[in-house]
Every structure is written in structure tokens, then in C-alpha cells.
Motif scaffolding. Structure first.
Motif, PDB file in Angstrom:
ATOM      1  N   THR A  40      56.748   5.830  57.639  1.00 56.96           N
ATOM      2  CA  THR A  40      56.828   5.844  56.179  1.00 56.96           C
ATOM      3  C   THR A  40      56.989   4.415  55.674  1.00 56.96           C
ATOM      4  OG1 THR A  40      59.244   6.064  56.087  1.00 56.96           O
ATOM      5  CG2 THR A  40      57.961   8.097  56.208  1.00 56.96           C
ATOM      6  N   ASP A  50      49.756   9.208  55.201  1.00 56.20           N
ATOM      7  CA  ASP A  50      50.955  10.060  55.156  1.00 56.20           C
ATOM      8  C   ASP A  50      51.178  10.802  56.469  1.00 56.20           C
ATOM      9  OD1 ASP A  50      51.559   9.377  52.495  1.00 56.20           O
ATOM     10  OD2 ASP A  50      50.162  10.884  51.732  1.00 56.20           O
ATOM     11  N   PRO A  51      51.381  10.060  57.550  1.00 52.64           N
ATOM     12  CA  PRO A  51      51.467  10.705  58.868  1.00 52.64           C
ATOM     13  C   PRO A  51      52.844  11.271  59.213  1.00 52.64           C
ATOM     14  CG  PRO A  51      51.695   8.344  59.117  1.00 52.64           C
ATOM     15  CD  PRO A  51      51.471   8.594  57.647  1.00 52.64           C
ATOM     16  N   PHE A  52      53.864  10.983  58.391  1.00 53.34           N
ATOM     17  CA  PHE A  52      55.236  11.319  58.813  1.00 53.34           C
ATOM     18  C   PHE A  52      55.417  12.815  59.062  1.00 53.34           C
ATOM     19  CE2 PHE A  52      59.526  12.771  57.650  1.00 53.34           C
ATOM     20  CZ  PHE A  52      60.250  12.166  58.656  1.00 53.34           C
ATOM     21  N   TRP A  53      55.108  13.647  58.059  1.00 52.80           N
ATOM     22  CA  TRP A  53      55.391  15.076  58.213  1.00 52.80           C
ATOM     23  C   TRP A  53      54.525  15.738  59.275  1.00 52.80           C
ATOM     24  CZ3 TRP A  53      59.826  16.756  57.060  1.00 52.80           C
ATOM     25  CH2 TRP A  53      60.542  16.236  55.968  1.00 52.80           C
ATOM     26  N   LEU A 106      49.720   4.252  57.427  1.00 55.62           N
ATOM     27  CA  LEU A 106      50.771   4.828  56.598  1.00 55.62           C
ATOM     28  C   LEU A 106      50.206   5.476  55.343  1.00 55.62           C
ATOM     29  CD1 LEU A 106      53.617   2.140  56.833  1.00 55.62           C
ATOM     30  CD2 LEU A 106      53.290   4.214  58.188  1.00 55.62           C
ATOM     31  N   ALA A 107      49.070   4.959  54.861  1.00 54.24           N
ATOM     32  CA  ALA A 107      48.435   5.548  53.683  1.00 54.24           C
ATOM     33  C   ALA A 107      47.940   6.960  53.961  1.00 54.24           C
ATOM     34  CB  ALA A 107      47.278   4.669  53.222  1.00 54.24           C
TER      35      ALA A 107
END
Length: 403
Positions: free
Chosen positions: A49, A347-350, A344-345
Motif C-alpha cells: 500500500t 491495488d494489490p493489498f487485499w 501499487l496502482a
């Protein structure tokens, strides 16, 4: 005297029931799993993030607490595992042979983790991989297990006071040249997490491991000590160093008074005295609070986090492998788009966090111990066979998990 082993479960329901019970076994401290899981998830947040720098007066930035502190908590827990397993072995064995029995499997684990770290570096994921440094710290920590608590306290205090200046002088030469000897040194020794400084966290972790075995009283002492160190680091030393750097910059003449004071800084990855005390104290406080939470019904609320903490090597490695594969199969990322910001753009976190967590839970329920933890344990367990019941009962505390 050989220990009796439980018969293998005959059905899936029996297997699941046995594996759930494994995390509740008398020889396991649920809070250690919880703290380790929090450290791994904290690194997920820091890596996957865009984190705003922490300002305690602005609640919207509090997620920035993961920066730097997650890795330090991870390193401190290496010491905790050593403290727990060392105390167990020391209670039933004495002498030079027992010392070798303690060190051999730990050292093999350390080398395996270090080698895995170097392998992960080949993925060229744009983060600092902690495992090379972790393996080296574990290797050195194998010789610290038999030290007295007093010697460990002195080591932690001297390292926290002196090592920041050593690291700052070494780093003052500038970043290593890509492809040169400097970059090779940084990779092999995990210099982004400099072992000469991070030994303070390992020493403190060994002490913490001994304390939490003593029950609520010593754990409360650990909590108080952690909070005191955090206040010293973040409210006393850190502000002095931060103000000097803000006023004069970080490029100061070595040995000058401003330079000496600048090393008091506490910002993440600064390797300053303030960071060592503040983030080290933070790690100890999180551990103590996790141990207390693990004695209540909250341990079931945080059960998924505990599962991650029971297989930290697998969980940490998985998110980097998925990251590396995702970059390779996503057009533009790593070439036309900046390797980190472009990723990161997306949105790989979830997706990564939920996916890895679900995978860990399924594995824990069906097979128990994590896959990488199984491999590391199998390769290192032949170094020393500990058959005493007291030792066998304590293996779940840390090293059997591969970290």
C-alpha cells in the motif's frame, strides 16, 4: 526416553480437529503466534500500500505505524523464539554437548532462511527482503542463547547506543554501486537491516522470551519496559535528532556535534538511536499485549492472524512470490511503468492478503505446519535429536515453525 506420538487422524474432520488443537497445545503460547502474524501483516501493509508517514497528532496517518516497526517486530520475535527454545533445552540438559545440541539446528535453520532470502532477491521485487538479515541474525543468535540475562541486557544497551553511529558512518559512503561489490555485500548481509544494529532486537527478544514464560507478572514487566523504551525513543531522543536533520540536513561532517545529535533520529529505517529505542520498545509492548490477548477469548477472534503467525516463513515468502509473478504477467509494470508505483496502482493489498491468509488457513486445517516450515524443520532436525519430553513439548514455540 522416546516420546509417544499421536496416531494419524483417519478422517478429514479428525485431521482438522487435531490441527486446530495444535495451535492450542500446552507447549504453545498463542500470543507469540499472534505477534508474529501481526508482524507479517504489517509488512504486507508496508509493501503493498501507499503509506502516509506517521504523525501521532494525525489519526489519519496512524497506518504509517507499520513502516519500519513491522520488520523490527519480526526481528525481535526471532530472539523470542530463541529465548523460548533455549530455556526449554537448558531446563533438561547441561554441558558442552547440550550447547552444541542447542546451536546446531538453529544454525542450519539460519543458513536455510538466509539462502531462501537470496533466492527471493532474484525475483527483483522492489522491496528490501528481510530474510538474508534474519538468517544472519538467527545464526549469531544461536551463540547468544546460552548467555545470561544480564549479558543480554548489556549487549542490547551497548548495541542500541553505539551501533547507530557505526551504521551511519558506513552508510555515509553512499549507496552501493549497482552490480558492484557494495551491492553484493548489501544483498548477502541484508545490510538494509544492518546486523550490527539489529542484534539489539535479537538480544531483547531472547530476554522477552524468557520473561513471557514466567506468567502475567514478568509479561507485565515486559510491557512496562517496552512502553518506557518507546517513550524514550519517540519523545526524548528522536525529536532531538529529527530537529537537527530538519535544520541542517542529513549530510553532516562526521564527528561534529550536529552529526552526533542527528543520529538520535527516530524516523523509520533511519537506524537512529531514537528508532532503535522507540521501535524496539514498541515491538516489546506489542509482544506483551499479544501474550495477554492470547490468554483470553480474543485469541479466537484473532485466530486467522495466529495461523499466519504459525507459518510466518511461508506467509512472508508467498506474498513476494505472488508479487513477482504478478509483475511478470502484468503488461507495463516493471518496464513502461515504475516497478513499485505501477504495481501499487493495481491495488494489490487485499487480493494478496486475503488470498495468502485463506491459503494459510486451509493448509493449517488440513496439513498443520506450514510447507516451508516443514522443509526447514526436516532439513535441520537431523542435526540434533532431542527426545526429552520437556523439550519436545516446547518446540511449538518458535524454531519448529522455521523462524
Amino acid at each position: 526416553m522416546p516420546t509417544s506420538t499421536a496416531s494419524p487422524p483417519r478422517s478429514m474432520s479428525q485431521r482438522v480437529k487435531q490441527n486446530v488443537a495444535r495451535l492450542e497445545s500446552p507447549g504453545r503460547i498463542p500470543g507469540v503466534d499472534l505477534a508474529r502474524g501481526l508482524a507479517v501483516l504489517g509488512m504486507y501493509v508496508a509493501h503493498l500500500t501507499v503509506v502516509t508517514p506517521l504523525e501521532w497528532s494525525r489519526p489519519e496517518t496512524w497506518l504509517g505505524v507499520v513502516e519500519g516497526r513491522s520488520a523490527i517486530l519480526f526481528a525481535t520475535l526471532a530472539g523470542v523464539s530463541l529465548g523460548l527454545i533455549g530455556s526449554s533445552i537448558r531446563s533438561v540438559a547441561n554441558g558442552q554437548d547440550a550447547t552444541r545440541a542447542r546451536r546446531s539446528p538453529i544454525m542450519i535453520r539460519a543458513v536455510l532462511i538466509w539462502a531462501l532470502g537470496l533466492l527471493l532477491l532474484s525475483l527483483e521485487v522492489p522491496v528490501f527482503v528481510v530474510l538474508p538479515a534474519y538468517g544472519l541474525l538467527l545464526l549469531i543468535g544461536a551463540f547468544m542463547v546460552s548467555w545470561s540475562t544480564r549479558a543480554l541486557v548489556i549487549t542490547a544497551a551497548l548495541t542500541a547506543a553505539v551501533a547507530p553511529y557505526i551504521v551511519t558512518m558506513i552508510d555515509g559512503a553512499g549507496p552501493p554501486e549497482r552490480g558492484g561489490a557494495g551491492e553484493f555485500f548489501a544483498d548477502v548481509f541484508g545490510w538494509n537491516y544492518p546486523f550490527v544494529l539489529w542484534l539489539a532486537f535479537v538480544a531483547a527478544g531472547i530476554i522477552a522470551g524468557r520473561l513471557i514464560r514466567g506468567g502475567a507478572g514478568p509479561t507485565a514487566l515486559l510491557l512496562g519496559s517496552g512502553l518506557t523504551l518507546a517513550v524514550l525513543g519517540y519523545a526524548v531522543f528522536g525529536p532531538v535528532g529529527n530537529q537537527v536533520v530538519d535544520r541542517y540536513g542529513a549530510d553532516l561532517p562526521t564527528g561534529s556535534t550536529p552529526w552526533l545529535l542527528s543520529v538520535f533520529r527516530d524516523d523509520p529505517h533511519s537506524h537512529g538511536v531514537g528508532e532503535v529505542l522507540g521501535s524496539g520498545g514498541f515491538a516489546l509492548a506489542v509482544l506483551a499485549l499479544s501474550v495477554f490477548a492470547g490468554t483470553t477469548a480474543l485469541r479466537w477472534v484473532f485466530w486467522p492472524v495466529r495461523v499466519i503467525g504459525s507459518m510466518p516463513l511461508t506467509a512472508y515468502t508467498a506474498h513476494l512470490v505472488v508479487w513477482g509473478i504478478w509483475i511478470m504477467v502484468t503488461p507495463g509494470v516493471g518496464s513502461d511503468i515504475h516497478r513499485l508505483h505501477g504495481f501499487l496502482a493495481l491495488d494489490p493489498f487485499w487480493p494478496i492478503t486475503l488470498g495468502v491468509t485463506a491459503g494459510c488457513i486451509v493448509w493449517a486445517l488440513v496439513w498443520g505446519k506450514g510447507p516451508l516450515e516443514r522443509i526447514v524443520h526436516a532439513l535441520s532436525s537431523g542435526a540434533a535429536e532431542w527426545n526429552e519430553p520437556d523439550i519436545q513439548n516446547q518446540r511449538g514455540h518458535g524454531l519448529e515453525r522455521g523462524l
